[in-house]
Design an enzyme around this catalytic site. Sequence first.
Site, PDB file in Angstrom:
ATOM      1  N   TYR A 143       0.840  -1.204   0.000  1.00 26.55           N
ATOM      2  CA  TYR A 143       0.000   0.000   0.000  1.00 26.55           C
ATOM      3  C   TYR A 143       0.878   1.260   0.000  1.00 26.55           C
ATOM      4  O   TYR A 143       0.697   2.136  -0.847  1.00 26.55           O
ATOM      5  CB  TYR A 143      -0.900  -0.028   1.233  1.00 26.55           C
ATOM      6  CG  TYR A 143      -1.936   1.075   1.269  1.00 26.55           C
ATOM      7  CD1 TYR A 143      -3.017   1.065   0.393  1.00 26.55           C
ATOM      8  CD2 TYR A 143      -1.840   2.116   2.190  1.00 26.55           C
ATOM      9  CE1 TYR A 143      -3.978   2.069   0.432  1.00 26.55           C
ATOM     10  CE2 TYR A 143      -2.797   3.116   2.243  1.00 26.55           C
ATOM     11  CZ  TYR A 143      -3.868   3.088   1.360  1.00 26.55           C
ATOM     12  OH  TYR A 143      -4.809   4.082   1.399  1.00 26.55           O
ATOM     13  N   THR A 173      -9.625   8.906   8.100  1.00 21.99           N
ATOM     14  CA  THR A 173     -10.961   9.498   7.936  1.00 21.99           C
ATOM     15  C   THR A 173     -11.987   8.490   8.456  1.00 21.99           C
ATOM     16  O   THR A 173     -11.780   7.283   8.349  1.00 21.99           O
ATOM     17  CB  THR A 173     -11.196   9.805   6.442  1.00 21.99           C
ATOM     18  OG1 THR A 173     -10.173  10.707   6.016  1.00 21.99           O
ATOM     19  CG2 THR A 173     -12.546  10.444   6.193  1.00 21.99           C
TER      20      THR A 173
END
Length: 311
Positions: A143, A173
């Site tokens: 990632y 988030t």
Amino acid sequence: MRILVTGGAGFIGSHLCETLLKDRHEVICLDNYFTGSKRNIYHLLDSHNFEVLRHDIINPIDIEVDQIYNLACPASPVFYQFNPVRTVQANVLGVTNMLELAKRTRARILQASTSEVYGDPQVHPQKEDYWGNVNPIGVRSCYDEGKRVAETLMMDYYRQHQLDIKIVRIFNTYGPRMAINDGRVVSNFMVQALKGEEITVYGKGQQTRSFCYISDLISGLLAMMNAEQLTGPVNLGNPSEFTILTLARKIIDLTGSKSKITFNPLPFDDPSKRQPDISLAKNKLGWNPTVEIDDGLEKTIHYFKQVLDEF
Ligand code: UDP
């Protein structure tokens, strides 16, 4: 405008599709449903400006669009590590395919990058000019390095082909429509608290994160996409930083849960701290997150209560 949102059925993507539809754009939502869910976009299907495509961006696609938000990539450690080769491919083949589409249509393209490009940061808070401290061969590398090479591709298409590109680095988030089994800290703690299960703090819980509520993030994404003369990267996140243990206690309080905290092993390469420096977003976009953590957590708890009631 006709706007393509890849990863449109995901947590962030579905909120973005919803806002773009409210702003009267035509929206094409593309998703392979690996982590996205039809449930997230079900309420949008009646809109005549909304189209859905099942597609994986690692395969090329040719459609006419004016703007592209490239959000397609699993973002939770559990899911991006499930098939790490595929995660790299989404960020190399997938991003190249989206850039080729932007090149042919001359669409403006925004890449959803991540605070993970800073790795386990040695500079705190993280500013955009910090190059990061990333393990290139670890379990998070698919990632971290994937998103770093995605930024490289964006910049190379900008320099080599004069594409109209935008890069945002999204920090943690949270909000309604996070997947219940997402494996990330906010969803895990909330589901555990609501079910009366043990709250699984990893390590001693002294690692920090800074959490941004979804509506703040969406306004940042729109501001960046519509800004002129700014390629980024620009950090988007909420600078209010606290430990994971504090988060666990907050969620126990807000849910009124009787759950106890348990301490589990810390995952490998787990960053010890993370906080965005958002001066660039403030100065160049006039953007500032406004939702207080307790308000955002309350709204998210309300969402998870509803989801759990459905089961
Ligand atoms: N974490 C935790 N318990 C959980 C899930 C996560 O203590 O059930 C910790 C994790 O080790 C990390 C932080 O919470 O330090 C944020 O993890 P998350 O997977 O949400 O996102 P990351 O910022 O690591 O990508």
